[in-house]
Design an enzyme around this catalytic site. Structure first.
Site, PDB file in Angstrom:
ATOM      1  N   GLU A  36     -12.494   2.277   0.450  1.00  0.00           N
ATOM      2  CA  GLU A  36     -12.691   1.786   1.813  1.00  0.00           C
ATOM      3  C   GLU A  36     -13.494   2.759   2.667  1.00  0.00           C
ATOM      4  O   GLU A  36     -14.262   2.337   3.539  1.00  0.00           O
ATOM      5  CB  GLU A  36     -11.341   1.462   2.461  1.00  0.00           C
ATOM      6  N   GLU A  89     -11.668  -1.197  -6.552  1.00  0.00           N
ATOM      7  CA  GLU A  89     -11.756  -0.544  -5.245  1.00  0.00           C
ATOM      8  C   GLU A  89     -13.197  -0.277  -4.813  1.00  0.00           C
ATOM      9  O   GLU A  89     -13.418   0.334  -3.768  1.00  0.00           O
ATOM     10  CB  GLU A  89     -10.969   0.773  -5.268  1.00  0.00           C
ATOM     11  N   HIS A 125       0.876  -1.173   0.000  1.00  0.00           N
ATOM     12  CA  HIS A 125       0.000   0.000   0.000  1.00  0.00           C
ATOM     13  C   HIS A 125       0.910   1.219   0.000  1.00  0.00           C
ATOM     14  O   HIS A 125       1.890   1.269   0.740  1.00  0.00           O
ATOM     15  CB  HIS A 125      -0.899  -0.003   1.236  1.00  0.00           C
TER      16      HIS A 125
END
Length: 491
Positions: A221, A389, A132
């Site tokens: 997220e 995502e 990440h």
């Protein structure tokens, strides 16, 4: 240090946000050979650290784990996991100087300390890996110019990375090379070999950038993946109980409803999820989702704006410096909600019942997935990245709620995701309360009766669902994953 993204000019920002290329299978013909015979040291032995390491070892690579002296002396969980799986374990000072590739798989908030500790120990010309890019993009970490910096980001939790590998497959993966740190031009070769060693090449690999991965990951997220599921759980539970539903039944309908609904999403996108409804229910779910999109669009846009500008990251890092005061307060408050403390329902709820009595939940999923995707694409992120995502990861997060409600979701996701989740859900719940007050019978907790529908309206709604850009790119990517799975199983 300055936020790396904010040091770029507009053209550079757009170029990095828009970097996304689906890589061909032939580009991985050499597998993990570029890293064979080289020493790979992983820092951190959490879910990603352990499971990536297991896959890489099974792919023929030399893997060891560097842990803090205290973790080894006190035989902490990281030490136990590494040693019980037969890995060599040592201190930073013992292992880092010999490493050809150091992979930092510690939590985001530890990255700066870890990188500043290992950099002086790394030999000239070594490589540093991430899964990440927050430390590079948002913190703006400066890496020695002789060090190559790469990223391999599996789009699944660590446990699934391992399970799919054991089945002879893998999970979709993003790879990238930091343009400021590729002195020998070998970054892509390292990233491809690392991705192949984890099995990612069997499920599809996107060549991306650190910037695109970070900005899209944060957006997904915060909104649909975690924030929307948390806000939806709290709102739907309270509405059901308010309408007289047994709290235990209401809790189960929501806790397991997200997983059941998104399983259809995983198999066939929004189209299949909506096709699980009767025609009258489909029309109602579509209408509700359009209302939700109109209400929530400014909130989704604010989150994307704050992610792009760096405001989100600076606020979260300030909370890190304040001993996570906001994060821990929000976590405690979530644990005390009526949904989290409701009794368990011992009865059975059939699969179709989750769809028939969860029309609003389906509308929330559709609205959230489409809004997250649209907002990312409008900001310059390529559709394939936006798909991974938003829609792709949603069933995985829903599964964590099915295990132990919101508590489990917030334990499993990163602290970065959890912080963003609370920011979104704390804003979304009051935003949607007027909408919740106007719901009709059959929207939640009761099935909408079968009845006649207008053929023209149904035709137009079906066309609108199927023609959305996320359905087009999703069909392509899901087809690729299915084809790759067949190849992997056969060979």
């Amino acid at each position: 240090m300055a936020n790396y993204f904010n040091t770029l000019n507009l053209r550079q920002q757009l170029a990095q946000l828009g970097k996304c290329r689906f890589m061909g299978r032939d580009e991985f013909a050499d597998g993990a050979s570029y890293l064979q015979g080289k020493k790979v040291v992983i820092v951190g032995c959490g879910a990603q650290g352990l499971n990536q390491g297991l896959n890489m070892r099974d792919s023929g690579l030399d893997i060891s784990y560097a842990l803090r002296k205290e973790a080894i002396a006190e035989k902490r969980a990281s030490w136990r996991k590494a040693t019980e799986n037969g890995f060599k374990v040592g201190t930073y000072e013992e292992l880092i100087p010999q490493a050809d590739l150091v992979i930092n798989l510690t939590p985001d908030k530890q990255h700066s300390d870890v990188v500043r500790t290992v950099q002086p120990l790394m030999k000239d010309g070594a490589a540093l890996g991430y899964s990440h890019g927050f430390n590079i993009v948002e913190v703006g970490e400066q890496i020695r110019k002789d060090i190559t910096v790469v990223m391999v980001a599996p789009k699944c939790p660590g446990t699934e990375v391992r399970e799919e590998y054991k089945r002879g497959f893998g999970v979709p993966t993003l790879i990238a090379v930091h343009p400021e740190n590729d002195p020998k031009g070998e970054g892509m070769a390292i990233a491809k070999a690392w991705a192949a060693a984890t099995g990612g090449h069997r499920a599809g690999v996107l060549e991306s950038s650190f910037v695109a991965e970070v900005k899209s990951d944060l957006m997904g997220e915060q909104t649909i993946l975690c924030g929307m599921l948390q806000a939806g759980s709290l709102l739907c539970f309270d509405k059901l109980v308010e309408e007289g539903t047994d709290p235990a039944y209401a809790e189960k309908l929501i806790q397991f409803g997200w997983e059941t609904i998104t399983e259809a999403l995983k198999q066939g996108g929004i189209t299949l999820m909506m096709d699980r409804l009767s025609n009258p229910a489909k029309l109602r779910a579509y209408a509700l989702s359009e209302q939700l999109k109109e209400i929530m669009a400014p909130l989704f846009q604010k989150h994307m704006d704050d992610i792009i500008s760096g405001e989100f990251s600076s606020g979260m890092m300030a909370d890190w410096a304040n001993d996570d005061k906001k994060l821990l307060t929000w976590r405690e408050e979530t644990g005390k909600t009526a949904f989290e403390t409701a009794p368990q329902y011992e009865g059975k709820i059939g699969e179709q019942e989750y769809f028939d009595k969860g029309v609003l939940m389906i509308a929330m999923v559709k609205a959230g997935v489409e809004l997250a995707f649209e907002t990312m694409v409008d900001s310059g992120i390529i559709e394939e990245s936006a798909y991974y995502e938003s829609l792709h990861e949603l069933p995985l997060i829903a599964n964590t709620i099915a295990r132990k409600r919101l508590y489990e979701m917030n334990v499993v996701i990163s602290d970065t995701a959890e912080y963003g989740n609370y920011l979104f859900s704390y804003a979304c719940v009051p935003l949607l309360k007027p909408f919740m007050a106007e719901l009709q019978p059959g929207d939640l907790g009761k099935a909408i009766p079968e009845g006649a529908v207008d053929n023209g309206q149904l035709r137009d709604v079906n066309e609108a669902i199927r023609s959305h850009a996320i359905e087009q790119v999703g069909k392509k990517l899901r087809g690729y994953m299915t084809d790759m799975k067949r190849i992997a199983v056969a060979g």
